[in-house]
Structures are given as structure tokens and as C-alpha cells.
Write a protein that holds these residues in place. Structure first.
Motif, PDB file in Angstrom:
ATOM      1  N   PHE A  48       0.835  -1.205   0.000  1.00 61.68           N
ATOM      2  CA  PHE A  48       0.000   0.000   0.000  1.00 61.68           C
ATOM      3  C   PHE A  48       0.871   1.258   0.000  1.00 61.68           C
ATOM      4  O   PHE A  48       0.569   2.234  -0.689  1.00 61.68           O
ATOM      5  N   THR A  49       1.972   1.215   0.741  1.00 60.17           N
ATOM      6  CA  THR A  49       2.887   2.353   0.778  1.00 60.17           C
ATOM      7  C   THR A  49       3.493   2.604  -0.605  1.00 60.17           C
ATOM      8  O   THR A  49       3.527   3.745  -1.079  1.00 60.17           O
ATOM      9  N   PHE A  50       3.959   1.545  -1.277  1.00 58.84           N
ATOM     10  CA  PHE A  50       4.476   1.697  -2.641  1.00 58.84           C
ATOM     11  C   PHE A  50       3.387   2.231  -3.580  1.00 58.84           C
ATOM     12  O   PHE A  50       3.639   3.080  -4.432  1.00 58.84           O
ATOM     13  N   TRP A  51       2.170   1.711  -3.432  1.00 55.54           N
ATOM     14  CA  TRP A  51       1.038   2.127  -4.273  1.00 55.54           C
ATOM     15  C   TRP A  51       0.797   3.628  -4.117  1.00 55.54           C
ATOM     16  O   TRP A  51       0.701   4.356  -5.095  1.00 55.54           O
ATOM     17  N   LYS A  52       0.721   4.084  -2.852  1.00 60.80           N
ATOM     18  CA  LYS A  52       0.483   5.507  -2.592  1.00 60.80           C
ATOM     19  C   LYS A  52       1.641   6.370  -3.085  1.00 60.80           C
ATOM     20  O   LYS A  52       1.418   7.430  -3.678  1.00 60.80           O
ATOM     21  N   GLN A  53       2.870   5.934  -2.839  1.00 65.65           N
ATOM     22  CA  GLN A  53       4.033   6.728  -3.246  1.00 65.65           C
ATOM     23  C   GLN A  53       4.096   6.907  -4.760  1.00 65.65           C
ATOM     24  O   GLN A  53       4.447   7.988  -5.241  1.00 65.65           O
ATOM     25  N   SER A  54       3.766   5.874  -5.495  1.00 66.19           N
ATOM     26  CA  SER A  54       3.811   6.010  -6.949  1.00 66.19           C
ATOM     27  C   SER A  54       2.731   6.970  -7.439  1.00 66.19           C
ATOM     28  O   SER A  54       2.982   7.789  -8.330  1.00 66.19           O
ATOM     29  N   ILE A  55       1.561   6.917  -6.843  1.00 64.40           N
ATOM     30  CA  ILE A  55       0.493   7.850  -7.227  1.00 64.40           C
ATOM     31  C   ILE A  55       0.885   9.280  -6.870  1.00 64.40           C
ATOM     32  O   ILE A  55       0.663  10.208  -7.655  1.00 64.40           O
ATOM     33  N   GLU A  56       1.477   9.456  -5.699  1.00 65.89           N
ATOM     34  CA  GLU A  56       1.934  10.797  -5.313  1.00 65.89           C
ATOM     35  C   GLU A  56       2.954  11.338  -6.309  1.00 65.89           C
ATOM     36  O   GLU A  56       2.920  12.513  -6.662  1.00 65.89           O
ATOM     37  N   GLN A  57       3.864  10.459  -6.790  1.00 63.31           N
ATOM     38  CA  GLN A  57       4.837  10.903  -7.785  1.00 63.31           C
ATOM     39  C   GLN A  57       4.167  11.240  -9.112  1.00 63.31           C
ATOM     40  O   GLN A  57       4.573  12.188  -9.789  1.00 63.31           O
ATOM     41  N   MET A  58       3.170  10.463  -9.494  1.00 61.11           N
ATOM     42  CA  MET A  58       2.430  10.769 -10.729  1.00 61.11           C
ATOM     43  C   MET A  58       1.838  12.174 -10.646  1.00 61.11           C
ATOM     44  O   MET A  58       1.933  12.958 -11.592  1.00 61.11           O
ATOM     45  N   ILE A  59       1.252  12.469  -9.510  1.00 62.46           N
ATOM     46  CA  ILE A  59       0.642  13.792  -9.311  1.00 62.46           C
ATOM     47  C   ILE A  59       1.731  14.871  -9.307  1.00 62.46           C
ATOM     48  O   ILE A  59       1.615  15.875 -10.011  1.00 62.46           O
ATOM     49  N   ASP A  60       2.786  14.651  -8.523  1.00 61.91           N
ATOM     50  CA  ASP A  60       3.862  15.638  -8.417  1.00 61.91           C
ATOM     51  C   ASP A  60       4.525  15.922  -9.761  1.00 61.91           C
ATOM     52  O   ASP A  60       4.964  17.043 -10.015  1.00 61.91           O
ATOM     53  N   ARG A  61       4.600  14.906 -10.612  1.00 60.35           N
ATOM     54  CA  ARG A  61       5.248  15.070 -11.918  1.00 60.35           C
ATOM     55  C   ARG A  61       4.278  15.567 -12.999  1.00 60.35           C
ATOM     56  O   ARG A  61       4.668  15.727 -14.147  1.00 60.35           O
ATOM     57  N   GLY A  62       3.031  15.771 -12.626  1.00 59.57           N
ATOM     58  CA  GLY A  62       2.068  16.371 -13.548  1.00 59.57           C
ATOM     59  C   GLY A  62       1.416  15.415 -14.526  1.00 59.57           C
ATOM     60  O   GLY A  62       0.876  15.840 -15.550  1.00 59.57           O
ATOM     61  N   HIS A  63       1.409  14.127 -14.201  1.00 58.88           N
ATOM     62  CA  HIS A  63       0.751  13.157 -15.081  1.00 58.88           C
ATOM     63  C   HIS A  63      -0.750  13.113 -14.788  1.00 58.88           C
ATOM     64  O   HIS A  63      -1.210  13.548 -13.739  1.00 58.88           O
TER      65      HIS A  63
END
Length: 109
Positions: free
Chosen positions: A68-83
Motif C-alpha cells: 500500500f505504501t508503494f502504491w500511494k508513493q507512486s500515485i503521489e509521484q504521478m501527481i507531483d510530476r504532472g501526469h
């Protein structure tokens, strides 16, 4: 004018097996790094029912908490990177259960 859609259908295996780091996190990070290099924005289809099941069991199961932590972190990066992130739902994760360190999912596709 030509438009190309880059999309990523993003979840663990449909039968509930696999781990998030190998099947989701690492590939998503690699894709985002590649996209960043070329100035590309992507659409990620995030499997929401899987995420809800992970969240429910993350306090009961250390492995699920890690996933779940990996799942959330990847989504946060998607958002932070503007995807772009879009809703994706596979009904087999509706009311999924974690039994003996394995996911028991329903057969509804």
C-alpha cells in the motif's frame, strides 16, 4: 495534427497475485523517468478497488502495508510530476479478502 495517447493500465495481476513494487511501482517510476526525459505527460489508469483493499488490510498485514505504501508513493509521484490519473476499476477486488498471506478475490470481471 497527430496526437498519441500514452496510457498505463496499472494493477497487480487479475488473480490477486504479484507484488506492487515489481508490477506497479518500479515500472511506473521507470516510465515517469523516461517521460520526464522527453517532456512527455502520461495517463495512468489506477486500479482503485485494489487500492481500497490494500488500505483496508494495511493495518493487519505488514506485506500489504508495504504494498500500500508503494502504491500511494507512486500515485503521489504521478501527481507531483504532472501526469494524468484516471479511475480504473476491476470488480474482482470488490470485497477482496486477505487470507493466509494471499488475496482471495471474487470471480466478477
Amino acid at each position: 495534427m497527430i496526437y498519441i495517447a500514452l496510457v498505463d493500465d496499472w494493477e497487480i495481476r487479475g488473480n490477486g497475485t504479484g507484488d506492487v513494487k515489481t508490477l506497479q511501482y518500479d515500472p511506473a517510476i521507470s516510465l515517469m523517468n523516461l517521460y520526464d526525459e522527453y517532456g512527455i505527460k502520461n495517463t495512468f489508469y489506477v486500479e482503485t478497488m485494489q487500492g481500497l483493499s490494500f488500505r483496508e488490510y494495511s493495518k493487519k498485514d505488514k506485506r500489504v502495508n508495504k504494498d500500500f505504501t508503494f502504491w500511494k508513493q507512486s500515485i503521489e509521484q504521478m501527481i507531483d510530476r504532472g501526469h494524468d490519473i484516471q479511475l480504473h476499476i476491476h470488480p474482482q477486488f470488490y470485497k477482496a479478502q486477505r487470507i493466509n498471506h494471499h488475496w482471495k478475490i471474487n470471480k466478477r470481471w
